[in-house]
Write an enzyme that holds these catalytic residues in place. Structure first.
Site, mmCIF file in Angstrom:
data_model
loop_
_atom_site.group_PDB
_atom_site.id
_atom_site.type_symbol
_atom_site.label_atom_id
_atom_site.label_comp_id
_atom_site.label_asym_id
_atom_site.label_seq_id
_atom_site.Cartn_x
_atom_site.Cartn_y
_atom_site.Cartn_z
ATOM 1 N N ARG A 67 8.542 -32.645 12.204
ATOM 2 C CA ARG A 67 7.247 -32.624 12.994
ATOM 3 C C ARG A 67 5.933 -30.837 12.669
ATOM 4 O O ARG A 67 5.095 -31.219 13.369
ATOM 5 C CB ARG A 67 7.937 -31.795 14.270
ATOM 6 C CG ARG A 67 8.149 -31.278 14.903
ATOM 7 C CD ARG A 67 9.079 -31.318 16.473
ATOM 8 N NE ARG A 67 9.410 -29.924 16.689
ATOM 9 C CZ ARG A 67 10.779 -29.369 16.003
ATOM 10 N NH1 ARG A 67 11.693 -30.406 15.872
ATOM 11 N NH2 ARG A 67 11.556 -28.210 16.777
ATOM 12 N N ARG A 114 2.295 -29.842 11.638
ATOM 13 C CA ARG A 114 1.576 -28.669 12.247
ATOM 14 C C ARG A 114 1.254 -28.278 10.969
ATOM 15 O O ARG A 114 -0.246 -27.567 11.156
ATOM 16 C CB ARG A 114 2.591 -27.944 13.250
ATOM 17 C CG ARG A 114 2.538 -28.614 14.210
ATOM 18 C CD ARG A 114 3.678 -28.501 14.925
ATOM 19 N NE ARG A 114 4.287 -29.231 15.883
ATOM 20 C CZ ARG A 114 5.509 -29.069 16.966
ATOM 21 N NH1 ARG A 114 6.524 -28.438 16.828
ATOM 22 N NH2 ARG A 114 6.078 -30.122 17.802
ATOM 23 N N HIS A 142 9.606 -23.334 9.634
ATOM 24 C CA HIS A 142 8.624 -24.065 10.695
ATOM 25 C C HIS A 142 7.147 -24.200 10.270
ATOM 26 O O HIS A 142 5.975 -24.750 10.943
ATOM 27 C CB HIS A 142 8.441 -23.284 12.067
ATOM 28 C CG HIS A 142 9.872 -24.086 13.431
ATOM 29 N ND1 HIS A 142 10.761 -23.266 14.004
ATOM 30 C CD2 HIS A 142 11.464 -24.788 12.465
ATOM 31 C CE1 HIS A 142 11.615 -23.962 14.564
ATOM 32 N NE2 HIS A 142 11.799 -23.887 13.646
ATOM 33 N N ASP A 154 0.681 -1.365 -0.089
ATOM 34 C CA ASP A 154 -0.031 0.488 0.225
ATOM 35 C C ASP A 154 0.710 1.198 0.574
ATOM 36 O O ASP A 154 2.020 0.581 -0.184
ATOM 37 C CB ASP A 154 -1.005 0.313 1.182
ATOM 38 C CG ASP A 154 -0.179 -0.068 2.327
ATOM 39 O OD1 ASP A 154 1.015 0.111 2.384
ATOM 40 O OD2 ASP A 154 -1.210 -0.101 3.550
ATOM 41 N N CYS A 158 3.237 -3.111 4.242
ATOM 42 C CA CYS A 158 2.186 -1.726 4.325
ATOM 43 C C CYS A 158 2.704 -1.186 6.691
ATOM 44 O O CYS A 158 3.606 -1.962 6.707
ATOM 45 C CB CYS A 158 1.031 -2.120 4.925
ATOM 46 S SG CYS A 158 0.744 -2.984 6.252
ATOM 47 N N ARG A 172 6.541 0.715 8.697
ATOM 48 C CA ARG A 172 6.791 1.885 10.228
ATOM 49 C C ARG A 172 7.198 1.285 11.171
ATOM 50 O O ARG A 172 7.740 2.145 12.775
ATOM 51 C CB ARG A 172 5.248 2.160 10.360
ATOM 52 C CG ARG A 172 4.721 3.856 9.541
ATOM 53 C CD ARG A 172 3.469 3.691 9.286
ATOM 54 N NE ARG A 172 2.815 4.486 8.240
ATOM 55 C CZ ARG A 172 1.385 4.765 7.971
ATOM 56 N NH1 ARG A 172 0.660 3.278 8.509
ATOM 57 N NH2 ARG A 172 0.970 5.040 7.462
ATOM 58 N N GLY A 183 -2.307 -5.524 8.324
ATOM 59 C CA GLY A 183 -3.882 -5.715 7.127
ATOM 60 C C GLY A 183 -2.656 -6.820 6.143
ATOM 61 O O GLY A 183 -3.972 -7.522 5.676
#
Length: 146
Positions: free
Chosen positions: A135, A139, A101, A11, A68, A112, A73
């Site tokens: 592992r 997940r 991971h 953005d 952004c 920012r 966002g």
């Protein structure tokens, strides 16, 4: 595995870092698709996030970079896509762990809250890391909603 293609979007808050990161990626020999924005004029970030997420979701791009102000966002929007695992990364260690991971395929940078040099380091850490599987694969396999 070396990354061959990345889609990037931002953005207005992320715009100041976009060309710098594009140049970093291209210097690594990576093809970059830039979805904008291309100015500091206020825009709605989802308009630039969805094309990047679509590219990653469909395999048109191997990875994505989103920028952004807070990173939130763009991360929230990208993660609405079923095959996307977008990670908000403000330091390089988190970017590496997101890949290692979580098999993250989009890095989201809060412009920012990072310097341009930190953003470069985050992108490089993200690209240099690889998914460890094991592992973690179990997940990651439980993330998607059916």
């Amino acid at each position: 595995m070396s990354t061959r293609s990345i889609s990037i979007g931002c953005d207005h808050a992320g715009f100041p870092y976009k060309d710098r990161i594009k140049n970093l990626l291209m210097a690594r020999g990576i093809e970059v698709v830039d979805y904008g924005t291309n100015s500091l004029d206020s825009v709605d970030y989802p308009d630039f996030v969805h094309p990047v997420a679509n590219d990653v979701e469909t395999g048109k791009a191997e990875l994505g970079v989103l920028l952004c102000g807070s990173g939130n966002g763009v991360a929230i929007t990208a993660n609405k896509h079923q095959e996307v695992r977008a990670a908000l990364c403000w330091i390089e260690e988190i970017a590496a762990l997101a890949r290692q991971h979580n098999d993250a395929n989009i890095v989201c940078i809060p412009v920012r809250f990072t310097t341009p040099e930190q953003a470069d380091a985050i992108v490089n850490a993200f690209l240099n890391a690889t998914f460890e599987g094991g592992r973690h694969a179990t997940r990651v396999g439980k993330i998607a909603c059916m």
